[in-house]
Design a protein around this motif. Structure first.
Motif, PDB file in Angstrom:
ATOM      1  N   ILE A 116       4.025  11.897 -16.210  1.00  0.00           N
ATOM      2  CA  ILE A 116       3.900  11.049 -14.859  1.00  0.00           C
ATOM      3  C   ILE A 116       5.185  10.232 -14.949  1.00  0.00           C
ATOM      4  O   ILE A 116       5.076   9.409 -15.604  1.00  0.00           O
ATOM      5  N   PRO A 117       5.902  10.659 -14.433  1.00  0.00           N
ATOM      6  CA  PRO A 117       7.484   9.819 -14.264  1.00  0.00           C
ATOM      7  C   PRO A 117       7.503   8.591 -13.484  1.00  0.00           C
ATOM      8  O   PRO A 117       8.181   7.665 -13.540  1.00  0.00           O
ATOM      9  N   ILE A 118       6.340   8.371 -12.541  1.00  0.00           N
ATOM     10  CA  ILE A 118       6.314   7.267 -11.814  1.00  0.00           C
ATOM     11  C   ILE A 118       5.641   5.912 -12.775  1.00  0.00           C
ATOM     12  O   ILE A 118       5.157   6.266 -13.605  1.00  0.00           O
ATOM     13  N   SER A 119       5.802   4.826 -12.087  1.00  0.00           N
ATOM     14  CA  SER A 119       5.546   3.477 -12.824  1.00  0.00           C
ATOM     15  C   SER A 119       3.904   3.501 -12.866  1.00  0.00           C
ATOM     16  O   SER A 119       3.229   4.008 -11.864  1.00  0.00           O
ATOM     17  N   ARG A 120       3.518   2.856 -13.880  1.00  0.00           N
ATOM     18  CA  ARG A 120       1.933   2.482 -13.845  1.00  0.00           C
ATOM     19  C   ARG A 120       1.593   1.665 -12.676  1.00  0.00           C
ATOM     20  O   ARG A 120       0.440   1.820 -11.901  1.00  0.00           O
ATOM     21  N   ARG A 121       2.447   0.911 -12.065  1.00  0.00           N
ATOM     22  CA  ARG A 121       2.188   0.160 -10.985  1.00  0.00           C
ATOM     23  C   ARG A 121       2.069   0.758  -9.644  1.00  0.00           C
ATOM     24  O   ARG A 121       1.264   0.791  -8.781  1.00  0.00           O
ATOM     25  N   ASP A 122       3.008   1.962  -9.520  1.00  0.00           N
ATOM     26  CA  ASP A 122       3.073   2.906  -8.335  1.00  0.00           C
ATOM     27  C   ASP A 122       1.806   3.617  -8.421  1.00  0.00           C
ATOM     28  O   ASP A 122       0.959   3.879  -7.349  1.00  0.00           O
ATOM     29  N   TRP A 123       1.358   4.069  -9.830  1.00  0.00           N
ATOM     30  CA  TRP A 123       0.061   4.777  -9.796  1.00  0.00           C
ATOM     31  C   TRP A 123      -1.264   4.107  -9.325  1.00  0.00           C
ATOM     32  O   TRP A 123      -2.159   4.454  -8.627  1.00  0.00           O
ATOM     33  N   ALA A 124      -1.261   2.733  -9.525  1.00  0.00           N
ATOM     34  CA  ALA A 124      -2.244   1.860  -9.321  1.00  0.00           C
ATOM     35  C   ALA A 124      -2.376   1.721  -7.714  1.00  0.00           C
ATOM     36  O   ALA A 124      -3.246   1.853  -7.051  1.00  0.00           O
ATOM     37  N   ASP A 125      -1.069   1.442  -7.114  1.00  0.00           N
ATOM     38  CA  ASP A 125      -1.202   0.988  -5.571  1.00  0.00           C
ATOM     39  C   ASP A 125      -1.353   2.395  -4.845  1.00  0.00           C
ATOM     40  O   ASP A 125      -2.081   2.332  -3.778  1.00  0.00           O
ATOM     41  N   LEU A 126      -0.990   3.458  -5.517  1.00  0.00           N
ATOM     42  CA  LEU A 126      -1.176   4.707  -4.620  1.00  0.00           C
ATOM     43  C   LEU A 126      -2.786   5.133  -4.637  1.00  0.00           C
ATOM     44  O   LEU A 126      -3.302   5.695  -3.817  1.00  0.00           O
ATOM     45  N   THR A 127      -3.538   4.687  -5.867  1.00  0.00           N
ATOM     46  CA  THR A 127      -4.750   4.827  -5.777  1.00  0.00           C
ATOM     47  C   THR A 127      -5.613   3.804  -5.571  1.00  0.00           C
ATOM     48  O   THR A 127      -6.833   3.662  -5.632  1.00  0.00           O
ATOM     49  N   ASN A 128      -5.038   2.517  -4.893  1.00  0.00           N
ATOM     50  CA  ASN A 128      -5.885   1.422  -4.490  1.00  0.00           C
ATOM     51  C   ASN A 128      -6.547   0.876  -5.551  1.00  0.00           C
ATOM     52  O   ASN A 128      -7.691   0.599  -5.441  1.00  0.00           O
ATOM     53  N   ALA A 147     -12.945   8.185  -0.162  1.00  0.00           N
ATOM     54  CA  ALA A 147     -14.348   8.718  -0.589  1.00  0.00           C
ATOM     55  C   ALA A 147     -14.810   8.693  -2.180  1.00  0.00           C
ATOM     56  O   ALA A 147     -15.752   8.777  -2.507  1.00  0.00           O
ATOM     57  N   LEU A 148     -13.723   8.138  -2.742  1.00  0.00           N
ATOM     58  CA  LEU A 148     -13.992   8.184  -4.183  1.00  0.00           C
ATOM     59  C   LEU A 148     -14.024   6.738  -4.764  1.00  0.00           C
ATOM     60  O   LEU A 148     -13.483   5.970  -4.421  1.00  0.00           O
ATOM     61  N   THR A 149     -14.718   6.624  -5.951  1.00  0.00           N
ATOM     62  CA  THR A 149     -14.645   5.120  -6.708  1.00  0.00           C
ATOM     63  C   THR A 149     -13.233   5.297  -7.262  1.00  0.00           C
ATOM     64  O   THR A 149     -12.597   6.008  -7.442  1.00  0.00           O
ATOM     65  N   SER A 150     -13.016   3.889  -7.877  1.00  0.00           N
ATOM     66  CA  SER A 150     -11.863   3.611  -8.318  1.00  0.00           C
ATOM     67  C   SER A 150     -11.625   4.462  -9.672  1.00  0.00           C
ATOM     68  O   SER A 150     -10.500   4.972  -9.949  1.00  0.00           O
ATOM     69  N   ARG A 151     -12.687   4.768 -10.534  1.00  0.00           N
ATOM     70  CA  ARG A 151     -12.532   5.735 -11.472  1.00  0.00           C
ATOM     71  C   ARG A 151     -12.077   7.072 -11.114  1.00  0.00           C
ATOM     72  O   ARG A 151     -11.185   7.686 -11.926  1.00  0.00           O
ATOM     73  N   GLU A 152     -12.832   7.385 -10.265  1.00  0.00           N
ATOM     74  CA  GLU A 152     -12.433   8.892  -9.632  1.00  0.00           C
ATOM     75  C   GLU A 152     -11.343   9.064  -8.828  1.00  0.00           C
ATOM     76  O   GLU A 152     -10.511  10.006  -9.125  1.00  0.00           O
ATOM     77  N   ARG A 153     -10.805   8.085  -8.314  1.00  0.00           N
ATOM     78  CA  ARG A 153      -9.574   8.115  -7.928  1.00  0.00           C
ATOM     79  C   ARG A 153      -8.247   8.184  -8.837  1.00  0.00           C
ATOM     80  O   ARG A 153      -7.387   8.885  -8.754  1.00  0.00           O
ATOM     81  N   ILE A 154      -8.455   7.431 -10.000  1.00  0.00           N
ATOM     82  CA  ILE A 154      -7.694   7.478 -10.966  1.00  0.00           C
ATOM     83  C   ILE A 154      -7.697   8.889 -11.673  1.00  0.00           C
ATOM     84  O   ILE A 154      -6.488   9.702 -12.100  1.00  0.00           O
ATOM     85  N   ILE A 155      -8.665   9.489 -11.812  1.00  0.00           N
ATOM     86  CA  ILE A 155      -8.835  10.752 -12.416  1.00  0.00           C
ATOM     87  C   ILE A 155      -8.348  11.826 -11.366  1.00  0.00           C
ATOM     88  O   ILE A 155      -7.587  12.907 -11.897  1.00  0.00           O
ATOM     89  N   SER A 202       0.648  -1.146  -0.120  1.00  0.00           N
ATOM     90  CA  SER A 202      -0.091  -0.036  -0.075  1.00  0.00           C
ATOM     91  C   SER A 202       1.087   1.157   0.027  1.00  0.00           C
ATOM     92  O   SER A 202       1.768   1.530   0.910  1.00  0.00           O
ATOM     93  N   ILE A 203       0.781   2.053  -0.973  1.00  0.00           N
ATOM     94  CA  ILE A 203       1.586   3.461  -0.979  1.00  0.00           C
ATOM     95  C   ILE A 203       0.726   4.454  -0.186  1.00  0.00           C
ATOM     96  O   ILE A 203      -0.372   4.662  -0.824  1.00  0.00           O
ATOM     97  N   LEU A 204       1.126   4.828   0.815  1.00  0.00           N
ATOM     98  CA  LEU A 204       0.538   6.035   1.516  1.00  0.00           C
ATOM     99  C   LEU A 204       0.470   7.189   0.880  1.00  0.00           C
ATOM    100  O   LEU A 204      -0.288   8.194   1.319  1.00  0.00           O
ATOM    101  N   GLY A 205       1.583   7.603   0.067  1.00  0.00           N
ATOM    102  CA  GLY A 205       1.809   9.058  -0.250  1.00  0.00           C
ATOM    103  C   GLY A 205       2.958   9.307  -1.079  1.00  0.00           C
ATOM    104  O   GLY A 205       4.020   8.090  -1.215  1.00  0.00           O
TER     105      GLY A 205
END
Length: 268
Positions: free
Chosen positions: A186-198, A154-162, A81-84
């Motif tokens: 966006i220089p971070i990896s797609r996997r980090d993006w996914a873990d950051l937004t759960n 508070a947000l849905t998965s789509r809302e978190r990504i946006i 889980s990436i917290l920030g």
């Protein structure tokens, strides 16, 4: 296992640095160790190298100069889980003399202006201006982390990504275009993006496809996205463009005690 730094270099760190005008950096330069024998050293760390283990003592103290660090924890079921994210200008390490509550790893290649932690704490004890700037920087990092925690709950998965795209436009490189749109990197990896937004990499791909079909976001190469209207994205994520777009900055006033609940910041 925490691995050693790639290089350690002693240079004039402030020359040409984009953080030179930040209040915290100006105060550090004005302190007794700012340009002295105990002054900052440049430490470089490659992507995915661990800087600090969860619950362990920080390996260094300083200011993130370039790149992004991820604050993360391993869940009981083995998931990460990436917290920030720590962004350029954020404090790193043992400024307060406490062990880190989560691990820190390089989400990209990073550069850190490293300072002897014992010297930093001693100078902070003697220098009120430095103590104030440390509190301001910590408050800004805490506010940004709180915002990420709120969005995950508070947000849905789509809302978190946006919402991440909206946040990225505030903390990552952007190139404004003549028509009011922008190109976001966006220089971070797609996997980090996914873990950051759960969420998952697959859900990010589907959401980006949806945004492309709506002519809102168009990929322009690896990690580069053409965003037609950031305000529209903000509303689509369920955010208020007037209040939720701007990530708290280091030179903004620190939030008051009644503005947000306290949260332990995972910067070490």
């Amino acid at each position: 296992m925490t691995l050693p730094f790639e290089t350690t270099t002693r240079i004039d760190l402030c020359a040409g640095c984009p953080l030179r005008s930040r209040r915290l950096c100006r105060v550090i330069r004005a302190t007794s160790f700012g340009n002295g024998a105990g002054g900052p050293r440049l430490r470089r760390l490659p992507q995915d190298r661990t800087l600090q283990e969860e619950g362990g003592a920080p390996n260094l103290t300083g200011v993130l100069r370039r790149g992004y660090l991820r604050a993360e924890r391993m869940m009981p079921d083995g998931r990460r889980s990436i917290l920030g994210l720590l962004v350029p200008g954020d404090l790193v390490g043992d400024w307060a003399g406490a062990a880190g509550s989560c691990s820190l790893a390089a989400a990209t290649d990073v550069e850190i202006c490293a300072i002897d932690p014992r010297l930093a704490r001693r100078v902070a004890d003697e220098d009120a201006a430095l103590r104030i700037e440390i509190l301001h920087a910590t408050a800004a990092q805490t506010a940004r982390q709180l915002e990420m925690v709120w969005r995950r709950g508070a947000l849905t998965s789509r809302e978190r990504i946006i919402a991440f795209l909206v946040m990225a436009a505030e903390i990552m490189p952007v190139a404004p275009q003549g028509d009011g749109s922008l190109v976001l990197t966006i220089p971070i990896s797609r996997r980090d993006w996914a873990d950051l937004t759960n969420t998952t990499v697959e859900t990010i791909c589907r959401t980006l496809g949806y945004l492309a079909d709506k002519d809102m976001v168009r990929p322009e190469g690896p990690g580069r996205y053409h965003v037609r209207d950031l305000d529209v994205l903000c509303r689509l994520a369920g955010l208020d463009p007037e209040h939720d777009r701007v990530a708290p900055g280091h030179d903004a006033p620190a939030p008051g005690p009644g503005d947000r609940p306290a949260l332990r910041l995972c910067h070490g």
